[in-house]
Design a protein around this motif. Structure first.
Motif, short mmCIF file in Angstrom:
data_model
loop_
_atom_site.label_atom_id
_atom_site.label_comp_id
_atom_site.label_asym_id
_atom_site.label_seq_id
_atom_site.Cartn_x
_atom_site.Cartn_y
_atom_site.Cartn_z
N ASP A 279 0.87 -0.96 0.03
CA ASP A 279 0.07 -0.15 -0.09
C ASP A 279 1.03 1.34 0.03
O ASP A 279 0.59 2.41 -0.92
CB ASP A 279 -0.92 -0.10 1.27
CG ASP A 279 -1.91 1.32 1.20
OD1 ASP A 279 -2.41 1.39 0.12
OD2 ASP A 279 -2.34 1.58 2.24
N GLY A 280 1.95 1.52 0.82
CA GLY A 280 2.86 2.44 0.92
C GLY A 280 3.67 2.62 -0.35
O GLY A 280 3.68 3.63 -1.00
N LEU A 281 4.11 1.44 -1.03
CA LEU A 281 4.73 1.53 -2.52
C LEU A 281 3.89 2.22 -3.44
O LEU A 281 4.11 3.12 -4.14
CB LEU A 281 5.18 0.07 -2.87
CG LEU A 281 6.28 -0.45 -2.20
CD1 LEU A 281 6.75 -1.93 -2.49
CD2 LEU A 281 7.50 0.60 -2.39
N GLY A 282 2.45 1.82 -3.36
CA GLY A 282 1.68 2.31 -4.41
C GLY A 282 1.38 3.78 -4.06
O GLY A 282 1.30 4.71 -5.10
N ARG A 283 1.34 4.24 -2.87
CA ARG A 283 1.31 5.64 -2.54
C ARG A 283 2.45 6.29 -2.82
O ARG A 283 2.30 7.69 -3.39
CB ARG A 283 0.80 5.77 -0.86
CG ARG A 283 0.24 7.14 -0.80
CD ARG A 283 -0.41 7.39 0.56
NE ARG A 283 -1.56 6.54 0.86
CZ ARG A 283 -1.51 5.21 1.56
NH1 ARG A 283 -0.41 4.98 2.14
NH2 ARG A 283 -2.69 4.78 1.89
N SER A 284 3.46 5.94 -2.83
CA SER A 284 4.81 6.66 -3.18
C SER A 284 4.95 6.61 -4.63
O SER A 284 5.31 7.79 -4.91
CB SER A 284 6.04 5.75 -2.62
OG SER A 284 6.31 4.64 -3.28
N ARG A 285 4.32 5.82 -5.44
CA ARG A 285 4.32 6.13 -6.83
C ARG A 285 3.57 7.03 -7.19
O ARG A 285 3.87 7.76 -8.11
CB ARG A 285 4.12 4.56 -7.46
CG ARG A 285 5.22 3.51 -7.03
CD ARG A 285 4.55 2.18 -7.87
NE ARG A 285 5.13 2.38 -9.29
CZ ARG A 285 6.07 1.78 -9.77
NH1 ARG A 285 7.06 1.39 -9.08
NH2 ARG A 285 6.46 1.75 -10.91
N THR A 286 2.43 7.26 -6.53
CA THR A 286 1.53 8.24 -6.96
C THR A 286 1.90 9.55 -6.65
O THR A 286 1.79 10.35 -7.33
CB THR A 286 0.23 7.94 -6.17
OG1 THR A 286 -0.43 6.67 -6.64
CG2 THR A 286 -0.92 9.15 -6.59
N LEU A 287 2.65 9.59 -5.38
CA LEU A 287 3.18 11.23 -4.93
C LEU A 287 4.31 11.44 -5.94
O LEU A 287 4.67 12.53 -6.34
CB LEU A 287 3.30 10.85 -3.47
CG LEU A 287 4.09 12.33 -2.91
CD1 LEU A 287 3.06 13.37 -2.67
CD2 LEU A 287 4.80 11.85 -1.45
N LEU A 288 5.19 10.51 -5.91
CA LEU A 288 6.71 10.97 -6.57
C LEU A 288 6.60 10.68 -8.21
O LEU A 288 7.50 11.21 -8.94
CB LEU A 288 7.69 10.09 -5.85
CG LEU A 288 7.85 10.10 -4.23
CD1 LEU A 288 8.80 9.18 -4.00
CD2 LEU A 288 8.24 11.53 -3.76
N GLY A 289 5.80 9.67 -8.76
CA GLY A 289 5.82 9.32 -9.84
C GLY A 289 6.59 8.01 -10.04
O GLY A 289 7.47 7.70 -9.26
N ASP A 290 6.27 7.13 -11.10
CA ASP A 290 6.90 5.86 -11.19
C ASP A 290 8.44 5.93 -11.45
O ASP A 290 9.04 5.18 -10.66
CB ASP A 290 6.10 5.14 -12.69
CG ASP A 290 4.74 4.63 -12.16
OD1 ASP A 290 4.36 4.56 -11.08
OD2 ASP A 290 4.03 4.48 -13.33
N ALA A 291 8.89 6.93 -12.39
CA ALA A 291 10.19 6.97 -12.67
C ALA A 291 11.18 7.34 -11.49
O ALA A 291 11.97 6.49 -11.20
CB ALA A 291 10.52 7.87 -13.70
N GLU A 292 10.49 8.10 -10.43
CA GLU A 292 11.18 8.41 -9.45
C GLU A 292 11.37 7.41 -8.19
O GLU A 292 12.29 7.21 -7.71
CB GLU A 292 10.88 10.04 -8.73
CG GLU A 292 11.66 10.38 -7.75
CD GLU A 292 13.21 10.71 -8.32
OE1 GLU A 292 14.01 10.99 -7.44
OE2 GLU A 292 13.13 11.28 -9.14
N ALA A 293 10.14 6.78 -8.16
CA ALA A 293 9.96 5.81 -7.13
C ALA A 293 10.89 4.52 -7.64
O ALA A 293 11.47 3.99 -6.52
CB ALA A 293 8.47 5.49 -6.93
#
Length: 396
Positions: A279-293
């Motif tokens: 769940d946290g990984l999905g939220r980090s990708r939403t916040l930061l963008g896939d490339a940055e995550a």
């Protein structure tokens, strides 16, 4: 799949999930069927009862004679829920489905627990564009618009993906030209701007950062008009977020409806920390963008992977997943703290996400000036320099 007579129309619908679970009602976009929500139902039906249906004139739902409005589409959904004995539900709508959701939440607040509006608008002129498109499909069929429509629904890199190809096939094969045309006319005549101020349901508005059909400014306007609404931009994403960025949307839905661990247990039955990390990984990708995550995870390597799991679970899971503060506020707090502490890398990491979360350049400047009063002028000077290094001419 079953059908039901509701509001003078035969609606094709499907329900998945435990009979005693909270209900999520999904409303599809123009030119799609209930199948557009397949990825959401697969992810959410372990902990929710998922109701989806074909909008009138789409898929296997009928099309009564005569014109209708977006408000009538909302009445369809209300009648469907009442006909199935569903007294209230969370409502998720994309594009036309989001317009339906807005109209329903404004007119029937008793039916809507929480509202999630994806890639949509409350007003979408010019009307001539919609009338011309309606005329085209009536004269030449769905194939006349398929290439252009799917080209706007998916970013260039994903236009030949399995999801895009399946979406185009359904558009050409499962949508009647008359049903599509009638919905085009309803969109052209729609203006919900003054009505949505009456929405009382907690609301999340999601826009694709690269959506040419309903760009982020339209989502931002909806969020500004609905009291307390939260607004999120999913970067590098076009219109069909439910298909192109299904995992990201699933994470946002779960977070907004109370978190995956509590609301939708792991479908394998494992649950626990692994689910919280995901769940946290999905939220980090939403916040930061896939490339940055992806960059951060790759640079961590095998040695740093457990630390990144810790960050995912507690920073992006617990902190960013707490609904008490909207993401815009959290972005402002994060920038102020990292500037005060001299954390250059973290400040720069969160700068663009803050803008996507609704922080304006004027608000950013004011924040840095305010922070400098309490953290010291050198901290403020450094923060202004970091902004220039990241954003450069974008702030000109």
């Amino acid at each position: 799949m079953p059908t039901i007579e509701a509001n003078g129309v035969t609606l094709n619908y499907r329900i998945d999930g435990p009979p005693d679970a909270p209900v999520i009602a999904f409303s599809n976009s123009l030119g799609t069927t209930l199948a557009m929500w397949d990825a959401q139902v697969a992810a959410l039906s372990g902990g929710f009862r998922c109701l989806r249906y074909d909008t009138r004139g789409h898929g296997q739902s009928s099309l009564p004679r005569g014109k209708f409005s977006v408000e009538v589409l909302a009445e369809d959904l209300a009648a469907l829920m009442e006909g199935l004995g569903i007294g209230h539900a969370h409502v998720v709508g994309l594009s036309l489905g989001g317009m339906t959701g807005q109209a329903l939440a404004a007119a029937r607040p008793d039916l809507v627990d929480r509202l999630i509006l994806v890639a949509t608008s409350s007003y979408l002129p010019p009307v001539d564009l919609w009338l011309d498109r309606a005329q085209m499909v009536r004269a030449r069929g769905m194939g006349s618009v398929a290439e252009n429509v799917v080209g706007r629904w998916f970013t260039p890199l994903n236009q030949t993906s399995d999801g895009a190809l399946a979406t185009r096939r359904r558009l050409e094969e499962e949508i009647s030209p008359e049903g599509y045309a009638a919905c085009c006319e309803a969109i052209g005549a729609m203006d919900l701007r003054e009505r949505i101020g009456a929405v009382t349901a907690p609301t999340l508005v999601i826009s694709g950062g690269a959506d040419p059909s309903t760009p982020p400014i339209m989502g931002e306007e909806i969020a500004a008009r609905i009291p307390g609404a939260e607004f999120i931009v999913v970067p590098e994403t076009a219109h069909m977020i439910a298909v192109e960025r299904a995992e990201t949307l699933n994470g946002l839905i779960l977070s907004f409806l109370g978190g995956s661990a509590a609301a939708a247990p792991d479908r394998t039955g494992s649950g626990g920390p692994a689910t919280e990390i995901a769940d946290g990984l999905g939220r980090s990708r939403t916040l930061l963008g896939d490339a940055e995550a992806d960059r951060i995870r790759a640079e961590a390597g095998a040695f740093g992977a457990p630390w990144q799991d810790f960050v995912a679970r507690y920073a992006f899971g617990e902190a960013w997943g707490d609904e008490t503060l909207p993401w815009k506020t959290r972005s402002l707090v994060t920038l102020a703290l990292t500037a005060a502490l001299g954390q250059e890398d973290e400040f720069k990491l969160h700068l663009r996400p803050a803008l996507r979360n609704g922080v304006t350049p004027d608000e950013l400047r004011s924040l840095l000036k305010h922070s400098a009063v309490y953290a010291g002028l050198p901290a403020g000077t450094a923060a202004f320099r970091w902004v220039r290094e990241v954003l450069g001419e974008e702030l000109a």
